[in-house]
Design a protein around this motif. Sequence first.
Motif, short mmCIF file in Angstrom:
data_model
loop_
_atom_site.label_atom_id
_atom_site.label_comp_id
_atom_site.label_asym_id
_atom_site.label_seq_id
_atom_site.Cartn_x
_atom_site.Cartn_y
_atom_site.Cartn_z
N ILE A 184 -16.20 -5.43 0.12
CA ILE A 184 -17.02 -6.62 -0.13
C ILE A 184 -16.15 -7.86 -0.25
CG2 ILE A 184 -18.53 -7.74 -1.82
CD1 ILE A 184 -19.70 -4.99 -2.44
N PHE A 185 -15.05 -7.76 -0.98
CA PHE A 185 -14.16 -8.91 -1.14
C PHE A 185 -13.57 -9.34 0.21
CE2 PHE A 185 -13.24 -7.49 -5.74
CZ PHE A 185 -14.35 -8.20 -6.18
N ILE A 186 -13.17 -8.36 1.02
CA ILE A 186 -12.61 -8.69 2.33
C ILE A 186 -13.66 -9.37 3.21
CG2 ILE A 186 -11.70 -7.70 4.46
CD1 ILE A 186 -10.35 -5.55 2.77
N LYS A 197 -13.44 -18.39 3.76
CA LYS A 197 -12.06 -17.98 3.98
C LYS A 197 -11.17 -18.59 2.89
CE LYS A 197 -10.53 -17.38 8.07
NZ LYS A 197 -10.01 -17.54 9.45
N TRP A 198 -11.42 -18.11 1.65
CA TRP A 198 -10.68 -18.64 0.51
C TRP A 198 -9.27 -18.07 0.43
CZ3 TRP A 198 -14.94 -18.26 -3.88
CH2 TRP A 198 -15.96 -19.15 -3.57
N THR A 221 -9.40 -6.11 -7.09
CA THR A 221 -10.13 -4.90 -6.75
C THR A 221 -9.80 -3.76 -7.71
OG1 THR A 221 -10.16 -5.53 -4.42
CG2 THR A 221 -10.60 -3.23 -4.94
N ILE A 222 -8.51 -3.59 -8.00
CA ILE A 222 -8.10 -2.52 -8.91
C ILE A 222 -8.47 -2.86 -10.35
CG2 ILE A 222 -6.15 -1.16 -9.73
CD1 ILE A 222 -4.73 -1.79 -7.13
N GLU A 292 -4.41 0.53 -1.63
CA GLU A 292 -3.23 0.26 -0.81
C GLU A 292 -3.49 0.59 0.65
OE1 GLU A 292 0.36 0.80 -4.08
OE2 GLU A 292 0.13 2.25 -2.47
N THR A 293 -4.27 1.62 0.91
CA THR A 293 -4.61 1.94 2.30
C THR A 293 -5.58 0.92 2.87
OG1 THR A 293 -4.33 4.31 1.80
CG2 THR A 293 -5.52 3.74 3.81
N LEU A 294 -6.55 0.49 2.06
CA LEU A 294 -7.55 -0.48 2.51
C LEU A 294 -6.93 -1.82 2.86
CD1 LEU A 294 -10.58 -1.11 2.91
CD2 LEU A 294 -10.67 -1.76 0.49
N PHE A 295 -6.01 -2.28 2.01
CA PHE A 295 -5.36 -3.58 2.23
C PHE A 295 -4.04 -3.46 2.98
CE2 PHE A 295 -8.21 -4.47 -1.29
CZ PHE A 295 -8.70 -5.74 -0.98
N ASN A 296 -3.68 -2.22 3.38
CA ASN A 296 -2.42 -1.96 4.09
C ASN A 296 -1.22 -2.46 3.29
OD1 ASN A 296 -0.94 -0.87 6.22
ND2 ASN A 296 -0.90 -2.81 7.34
N TYR A 297 -1.27 -2.21 2.00
CA TYR A 297 -0.15 -2.56 1.11
C TYR A 297 0.70 -1.30 0.95
CZ TYR A 297 2.36 -4.43 -2.92
OH TYR A 297 3.34 -4.88 -3.78
N LYS A 298 1.90 -1.32 1.49
CA LYS A 298 2.71 -0.11 1.59
C LYS A 298 3.47 0.16 0.30
CE LYS A 298 3.08 -0.71 6.57
NZ LYS A 298 3.96 -0.88 7.75
N GLY A 299 2.73 0.71 -0.65
CA GLY A 299 3.30 1.07 -1.93
C GLY A 299 3.36 2.57 -2.12
N PHE A 300 3.33 2.98 -3.39
CA PHE A 300 3.47 4.39 -3.73
C PHE A 300 2.28 5.22 -3.25
CE2 PHE A 300 3.66 8.00 -6.72
CZ PHE A 300 4.98 8.36 -6.55
#
Length: 348
Positions: A184-186, A197-198, A221-222, A292-300
């Motif tokens: 929803i946020f995306i 497009k904030w 989101t988290i 992290e998968t949804l936003f493609n943030y390559k973390g743990f």
Amino acid sequence: MGLFILRRFGVMLLTALCLTFVVFFLTNLYPNLEKLAKTQGNQRMTDEQVQTWLDNRGYTDPLLIKYGRWLGVVPGFTNTLDDGQFVGSCARPGLPREDVPSFCGVLQGEWGYSTVFKEEVGEIVAKRLGNTAYLMFWVLVLMVPTALLVGVLAGMREGSVTDRSLSTFSIITTATPEYVSGVIFIAVFTSSAVGLKWFKGTATQAMDNPTFENFFLPVLTIALYGMGYIARMTRASMTEVMTAQYIRTARLKGVSFPNIVMKHALRNALIAPFTVIMLQVPWLLNGVVIVETLFNYKGFGWVLVQAAGNNDIQLLLAVSVVSVFVVLVTQLISDIGYVYLNPRIRIS
């Protein structure tokens, strides 16, 4: 207290050994090893070729021997293949045979070599864990104070309009999974279809240059999902404390309502939420997989998905060890925190 901490460390060590052994056993089941052999070798390998590949690399050795090598308490091995290449539990690409150590396990700081990323597992885990730690820090900064404020305001006056409104907000945030709120946020704040497009940039860019525009949405989101649970626990604890006898006595003595809340009720009301907050730390470490998968943030969490999906055994074991360590340490901190929040609690 010192004896208690010492005993807990012993229990933590035993628990860590048991849990890592279970994970090691599951990751070393033959179907996983067969898939690894065909991935690293050839998808058209016959059963005999798969068996030979596994034998040369020590995967068919007894389970306890392999687990001891992984821990670093059993010496490693080195085998020479027919083509002259040498392989072994301690062999690394580019490392001469004469420099291969005898012991190369977790106790020696050797986490193995990733078959997917082609890097040392320790370097991968350290880098990705740092990305998630940065994300966790800002999530806790946003989530914990906001949740405590919402819970205290709702519990101060049970049944009021403020209580009902804030409780409804807490229920909505807890009932909305991250993959729903994240989408929803995306769609609303970054998509050109809606027009708002904030937030510009992506969370992938935030790994190198974090800004408010490319980092706030995954944090929000988290934080929203965990915020409602902490707020409801705080509200329930605050409501119970506000009906206690010593609170009534303070009111009869003419103590102002803000002083009653801040000096008498709040400290006792924070005991239960403190446990919930400490439980959020391991959840944040392992539960951010979706975000992290949804936003493609390559973390743990992203590394966990990659290791599990690509059957990267060494990386998956390292992720499991870190997860177990974080859970056990946070539980220890939670137990110690009880004593400081309420001196009447004694550890027998």
